[in-house]
Design an enzyme around this catalytic site. Structure first.
Site, PDB file in Angstrom:
ATOM      1  N   ASP A 233       5.738   0.962  -1.493  1.00 40.11           N
ATOM      2  CA  ASP A 233       4.550   1.828  -1.506  1.00 40.11           C
ATOM      3  C   ASP A 233       4.220   2.254  -2.931  1.00 40.11           C
ATOM      4  O   ASP A 233       4.987   1.991  -3.864  1.00 40.11           O
ATOM      5  CB  ASP A 233       4.775   3.052  -0.608  1.00 40.11           C
ATOM      6  CG  ASP A 233       3.461   3.653  -0.108  1.00 40.11           C
ATOM      7  OD1 ASP A 233       2.387   3.198  -0.526  1.00 40.11           O
ATOM      8  OD2 ASP A 233       3.524   4.603   0.711  1.00 40.11           O
ATOM      9  N   HIS A 368      -3.952  -2.784   7.084  1.00 37.96           N
ATOM     10  CA  HIS A 368      -4.042  -1.447   6.486  1.00 37.96           C
ATOM     11  C   HIS A 368      -4.668  -1.487   5.093  1.00 37.96           C
ATOM     12  O   HIS A 368      -5.614  -0.771   4.788  1.00 37.96           O
ATOM     13  CB  HIS A 368      -2.640  -0.834   6.429  1.00 37.96           C
ATOM     14  CG  HIS A 368      -2.575   0.521   5.787  1.00 37.96           C
ATOM     15  ND1 HIS A 368      -3.308   1.597   6.231  1.00 37.96           N
ATOM     16  CD2 HIS A 368      -1.846   0.986   4.730  1.00 37.96           C
ATOM     17  CE1 HIS A 368      -3.043   2.655   5.482  1.00 37.96           C
ATOM     18  NE2 HIS A 368      -2.153   2.313   4.557  1.00 37.96           N
TER      19      HIS A 368
HETATM   20  C1  HEM Z   1       2.826   6.460   7.807  1.00 40.04           C
HETATM   21  C2  HEM Z   1       1.630   6.152   7.388  1.00 40.04           C
HETATM   22  C3  HEM Z   1       1.350   5.151   6.293  1.00 40.04           C
HETATM   23  C4  HEM Z   1       2.094   4.102   5.854  1.00 40.04           C
HETATM   24  C5  HEM Z   1       3.431   3.625   6.376  1.00 40.04           C
HETATM   25  C6  HEM Z   1       1.359   3.480   4.772  1.00 40.04           C
HETATM   26  C7  HEM Z   1       1.789   2.368   4.065  1.00 40.04           C
HETATM   27  C8  HEM Z   1       1.119   1.815   2.999  1.00 40.04           C
HETATM   28  C9  HEM Z   1       1.612   0.711   2.226  1.00 40.04           C
HETATM   29  C10 HEM Z   1       2.925  -0.017   2.467  1.00 40.04           C
HETATM   30  C11 HEM Z   1       0.696   0.447   1.264  1.00 40.04           C
HETATM   31  C12 HEM Z   1       0.790  -0.636   0.198  1.00 40.04           C
HETATM   32  C13 HEM Z   1       1.273  -0.098  -1.113  1.00 40.04           C
HETATM   33  C14 HEM Z   1       0.181   0.148  -2.117  1.00 40.04           C
HETATM   34  O1  HEM Z   1      -0.774  -0.637  -2.175  1.00 40.04           O
HETATM   35  O2  HEM Z   1       0.289   1.139  -2.870  1.00 40.04           O
HETATM   36  C15 HEM Z   1      -0.381   1.400   1.423  1.00 40.04           C
HETATM   37  C16 HEM Z   1      -1.503   1.466   0.620  1.00 40.04           C
HETATM   38  C17 HEM Z   1      -2.532   2.375   0.809  1.00 40.04           C
HETATM   39  N1  HEM Z   1      -2.632   3.308   1.811  1.00 40.04           N
HETATM   40 FE1  HEM Z   1      -1.272   3.680   3.248  1.00 40.04          FE
HETATM   41  N2  HEM Z   1       0.183   4.155   4.587  1.00 40.04           N
HETATM   42  C18 HEM Z   1       0.144   5.193   5.485  1.00 40.04           C
HETATM   43  C19 HEM Z   1      -0.867   6.118   5.630  1.00 40.04           C
HETATM   44  C20 HEM Z   1      -2.041   6.093   4.942  1.00 40.04           C
HETATM   45  C21 HEM Z   1      -3.157   6.965   5.198  1.00 40.04           C
HETATM   46  C22 HEM Z   1      -3.205   8.066   6.265  1.00 40.04           C
HETATM   47  C23 HEM Z   1      -4.134   6.632   4.311  1.00 40.04           C
HETATM   48  C24 HEM Z   1      -5.526   7.212   4.147  1.00 40.04           C
HETATM   49  C25 HEM Z   1      -6.244   7.713   5.113  1.00 40.04           C
HETATM   50  C26 HEM Z   1      -3.615   5.563   3.482  1.00 40.04           C
HETATM   51  C27 HEM Z   1      -4.295   4.987   2.430  1.00 40.04           C
HETATM   52  C28 HEM Z   1      -3.797   4.002   1.617  1.00 40.04           C
HETATM   53  C29 HEM Z   1      -4.495   3.488   0.459  1.00 40.04           C
HETATM   54  C30 HEM Z   1      -5.851   3.973  -0.088  1.00 40.04           C
HETATM   55  C31 HEM Z   1      -3.711   2.454  -0.052  1.00 40.04           C
HETATM   56  C32 HEM Z   1      -4.007   1.599  -1.280  1.00 40.04           C
HETATM   57  C33 HEM Z   1      -4.906   0.445  -0.919  1.00 40.04           C
HETATM   58  C34 HEM Z   1      -5.330  -0.380  -2.123  1.00 40.04           C
HETATM   59  O3  HEM Z   1      -5.520   0.216  -3.182  1.00 40.04           O
HETATM   60  O4  HEM Z   1      -5.489  -1.599  -1.978  1.00 40.04           O
HETATM   61  N3  HEM Z   1      -2.356   5.248   3.908  1.00 40.04           N
HETATM   62  N4  HEM Z   1      -0.102   2.215   2.504  1.00 40.04           N
END
Ligand code: HEM
Ligand SMILES: *[C@@H]1O[C@H](CO)[C@@H](O)[C@H](O)[C@H]1NC(C)=O
Ligand SMILES: *[C@@H]1O[C@H](CO)[C@@H](O)[C@H](O)[C@H]1NC(C)=O
Ligand SMILES: *[C@@H]1O[C@H](CO)[C@@H](O)[C@H](O)[C@H]1NC(C)=O
Length: 493
Positions: A233, A368
């Site tokens: 992450d 996601h």
């Molecule tokens: C338990 C809940 C969640 C898990 C396990 C999770 C997991 C992840 C993972 C593994 C990544 C990829 C790592 C990265 O690109 O930095 C990521 C990226 C991201 N997540 Fe989540 N996430 C969760 C909840 C959320 C929520 C609630 C939001 C917003 C409403 C969110 C928004 C984002 C955003 C904006 C990115 C970066 C996307 C990009 O820049 O391409 N995440 N998340």
């Protein structure tokens, strides 16, 4: 699960494969802070996949150009690599007048600034920040509106809009508006944090009451920096002009005013250089998620059952566990790519000769990563309005043997989700409501966010279908994290 359509397509793809005048907060007065550190690597995770913190000199010159006063901005805000241990301390203000006077004289000097975090010799053993909810500001007679409707009403009132199942899932302490503030503590060790917490409790005495707390910790060993499902992450936070000295390719480059309040939008002058913090306790069902991936392993010629299961997980998330984007490596993980910060963000979803509105052979629309940042959606260039700085950390223990053997969660664990933005309706809430939870985004028929969405029966065979909630919201609150000068001249007087 047989998905001939994606199998062929994947194989083919695989083969082809600032802000105005400075309010000079007296920095001299902060120099007495003790104890100090010698290496800031002790304090933050040192992960290859993530860009390193800027040097103080680089940050200072970038901040000057952007008109930012890093001495006035709380230390939580700049992009950071991730803390080893944190504790979120939620409190109510019991005696407002006494609390305000302690805030001015004793708490303010403890609040960690951005400069202090970047400077090795001023970095505290435990960083402390502070945020207030709307009811907290009102309790202190700060009634001037910050003009953010979601902040004003509090998170509980908007839980349906965030796609939460209902108040029954919420931690009771979050269900309402009784939390007045949060103190996020961050350090290397739990001991350091508990010492800082007890010092603060004895300083504040009965001016506050503790309502709730949640401990966060990075995961052990090689899982450090990975969330509980196992995915790296913290890779793709935006690069903020003035904070990020050397943005890596593919970073979303935004003005500071996407994250820090500026004087637009009829905001009071004292809100400048503050930020809204969205806190969410997101429970993850890890053994159940793993079982789902094993039971529904994608059948692709040449891939073992384990590889098919890993592939499904990667397509649900948008990255492999190593952090490698599936858009760049659709069929197999490429850990070297994932670990290289110059490459692991250097992509968007548009590819010459592929139709961005129909082709999901590399990355499903419902993944996601693609839901929460469409990058180039439908060929439209990326805008910088709907963004936020994520700073979450896993909470509670690793999966136990019994849980793994029974494929059943018996101890709560998850993500203490934290994001900073200058406008909640454009940052966190927008992304959750209008991208993650909108079944028609980025194109009709996509379904919900495959990783964090509610039960979804994707209509397109390319959409990874999720039949259970593997992430549920246990609630949270919205806070305003003021600048140090706002605390000194408005909030504590
Ligand atoms: C338990 C809940 C969640 C898990 C396990 C999770 C997991 C992840 C993972 C593994 C990544 C990829 C790592 C990265 O690109 O930095 C990521 C990226 C991201 N997540 Fe989540 N996430 C969760 C909840 C959320 C929520 C609630 C939001 C917003 C409403 C969110 C928004 C984002 C955003 C904006 C990115 C970066 C996307 C990009 O820049 O391409 N995440 N998340
Ligand atoms: C808030 O304002 C009210 C009315 O002016 C006053 O009675 C009260 O003492 C104030 N409280 C604080 C904490 O300043
Ligand atoms: C921080 O934690 C370490 C390890 O537990 C301990 O040796 C050190 O004394 C602590 N420092 C403070 C200021 O609590
Ligand atoms: C990371 O990728 C860049 C750009 O392709 C390359 O120049 C650099 O050598 C790579 N670093 C490592 C450690 O492989």
């Amino acid at each position: 699960m047989k998905l001939a359509i994606i199998s062929t397509a994947i194989l083919l793809a695989g083969l082809a494969s600032a802000l105005g005048s400075h309010q000079d907060y007296p920095s001299a007065r902060r120099e007495h802070l003790k104890p100090r550190r010698k290496h800031y690597q002790l304090f933050v995770l040192d992960l290859n996949a993530q860009p390193h913190l800027p040097t103080l000199q680089a940050a200072i010159s970038a901040a000057e150009e952007a008109g930012l006063n890093l001495d006035n901005i709380q230390g939580n805000l700049p992009p950071r690599i991730g803390m080893k241990k944190e504790l979120f301390y939620f409190f109510g203000i019991a005696h407002p007048a006494d609390f305000k006077s302690k805030l001015a004289t004793q708490i303010l000097p403890l609040i960690t600034t951005t400069t202090q975090l970047l400077r090795v010799d001023t970095q505290p053993i435990t960083a402390i920040n502070i945020g207030f909810s709307q009811t907290g500001l009102i309790a202190m007679n700060i009634t001037e509106s910050l003009n953010d409707p979601l902040f004003s009403q509090g998170q509980f009132a908007g839980l349906k809009d965030l796609g939460d199942r209902g108040p029954a899932d919420w931690v009771p302490e979050f269900a309402g508006t009784t939390i007045h503030g949060v103190l996020p503590f961050a350090s290397d060790t739990e001991d350091n944090i508990s010492n800082a917490v007890s010092n603060l409790e004895s300083t504040l005495g009965d001016t506050i009451t503790k309502i709730y707390s949640l401990k966060g910790a990075s995961r052990p060993g090689s899982e450090e920096g990975h969330e509980h499902f196992g995915f790296q992450d913290g890779i793709s936070n935006p690069a903020i002009i003035g904070f990020t000295a050397d943005p890596k390719p593919g970073k979303l480059i935004t003005d500071p005013d996407a994250i820090l309040l500026n004087l637009g939008r009829c905001r009071p002058a004292w809100s400048k250089e503050g930020s809204f913090l969205a806190f969410r306790q997101l429970k993850q069902f890890v053994p159940e998620f793993n079982k789902y991936l094993a039971d529904n392993a994608l059948e692709v010629p040449g891939l073992s059952a384990q590889q098919g299961s890993d592939l499904l997980g990667a397509r649900v998330t948008g990255r492999w566990k190593s952090g490698t984007p599936i858009d760049l490596s659709p069929l197999f993980d490429d850990p070297e790519l994932g670990a290289n910060a110059s490459r692991n963000n250097d992509f968007n979803y548009a590819h010459p000769g592929e139709n961005i509105r129909t082709d999901q052979s590399r990355c499903p629309f419902g993944a996601h990563l693609r839901k929460v940042r469409p990058r180039a959606a439908g060929g439209i260039p990326e805008e910088t309005v709907n963004t936020m700085m994520r700073a979450g950390i896993p909470y509670r223990p690793e999966v136990g043997e019994d849980e793994a053997a029974s494929d059943t969660t018996s101890v709560e664990r998850g993500l203490a989700f934290v994001s900073y933005q200058s406008d909640l309706s454009a940052g966190f809430a927008f992304i959750q409501q209008h991208w993650s939870d909108d079944e028609a985004f980025p194109i009709p028929g996509t379904g919900l966010d495959a990783l964090i969405g509610r039960p979804s029966f994707g209509k397109d065979p390319n959409t990874p279908r999720v039949f259970a909630d593997f992430v549920i919201s246990r609630g949270g609150e919205y806070f305003f994290t003021p600048s140090l000068s706002a605390i000194a001249t408005i909030i504590s007087v």
